[in-house]
Motif scaffolding. Structure first.
Motif, short mmCIF file in Angstrom:
data_model
loop_
_atom_site.label_atom_id
_atom_site.label_comp_id
_atom_site.label_asym_id
_atom_site.label_seq_id
_atom_site.Cartn_x
_atom_site.Cartn_y
_atom_site.Cartn_z
N PHE A 176 0.87 -1.17 0.00
CA PHE A 176 0.00 0.00 0.00
C PHE A 176 0.90 1.22 0.00
O PHE A 176 1.84 1.31 0.80
CB PHE A 176 -0.90 0.00 1.24
N LEU A 177 0.65 2.17 -0.92
CA LEU A 177 1.53 3.32 -1.10
C LEU A 177 0.72 4.60 -1.25
O LEU A 177 -0.26 4.63 -2.00
CB LEU A 177 2.40 3.12 -2.35
N LEU A 178 1.14 5.65 -0.54
CA LEU A 178 0.62 7.00 -0.74
C LEU A 178 1.75 7.85 -1.30
O LEU A 178 2.88 7.77 -0.80
CB LEU A 178 0.16 7.62 0.59
N GLN A 179 1.47 8.67 -2.31
CA GLN A 179 2.51 9.53 -2.86
C GLN A 179 1.92 10.88 -3.27
O GLN A 179 0.74 10.97 -3.59
CB GLN A 179 3.21 8.88 -4.05
N ARG A 180 2.77 11.89 -3.24
CA ARG A 180 2.36 13.25 -3.61
C ARG A 180 3.54 13.96 -4.25
O ARG A 180 4.70 13.74 -3.86
CB ARG A 180 1.94 14.06 -2.38
#
Length: 196
Positions: free
Chosen positions: A77-81
């Motif tokens: 699971f990955l969050l990126q900005r």
């Protein structure tokens, strides 16, 4: 009026979001992974920010401390900005579940990770990116016969055609057991990444 302006913006943003499939090989190892952009399934999430992934890595004994290797699998699971509005830097943070069985010993871990990707301002007409990933699981997040888990990779990514990338890099995967520190895979790789 706000709804009329928001709909075209949302549609344009959704068009820029992509799932990705990647295949990396060298003369002995095979790695296949897929990342699903959750923004394409759930419109409450911004596209290109939240991902669920699966990976299969079959490393060779030639690039390992092991005499016989089995496949390593993980779910992530990955969050990126993006950082800033025009810096070309994207940062991410994630977690994944890693599983490996070697003979009668099982290894599993929940490493936490950081991602970094940078669009190089080369001005050559073909987008070129460089990046790195680092995952670490201390003993408290490592299970079965495992002691800790460390994985890092660095790569260069060239978008040769729209939605088609050539990737090359280096990866190192340490699956350290209670009884022994084991490097599962350390190798150079090259492959393709497809966006769809």
């Amino acid at each position: 009026m706000l709804k009329i302006m928001a709909l075209p913006l949302l549609a344009a943003t959704t068009l820029m979001a992509f799932h990705t499939a990647e295949l990396n090989i060298n003369d002995k190892d095979f790695e296949g992974s897929i990342l699903f952009d959750m923004g394409q399934f759930n419109h409450t999430l911004m596209p290109d920010t939240t991902f669920f992934g699966l990976r299969y890595l079959k490393g060779s004994e030639d690039h390992s401390d092991l005499h016989k290797t089995e496949a390593l699998v993980d779910a992530s699971f990955l969050l990126q900005r993006p950082v800033g509005s025009s810096s070309g830097v994207v940062v991410g943070m994630g977690v994944k579940y890693v599983y490996l069985q070697i003979a009668d010993e099982e290894f599993s871990a929940l490493p936490l990770g950081l991602h970094l990707r940078y669009a190089l301002p080369l001005g050559i007409g073909v987008p070129v990116y460089t990046g790195a990933q680092f995952y670490y699981s201390p003993q408290v997040l490592t299970f079965n016969e495992g002691k800790n888990f460390i994985e890092y990779r660095a790569f260069v990514d060239v978008e040769m055609i729209e939605r088609g990338h050539i990737v090359a890099g280096y990866r190192n995967v340490d699956t350290n057991f209670d009884a022994d520190d084991v490097n599962y895979n350390r190798s150079w790789f090259a492959g393709f990444r497809f966006e769809f």
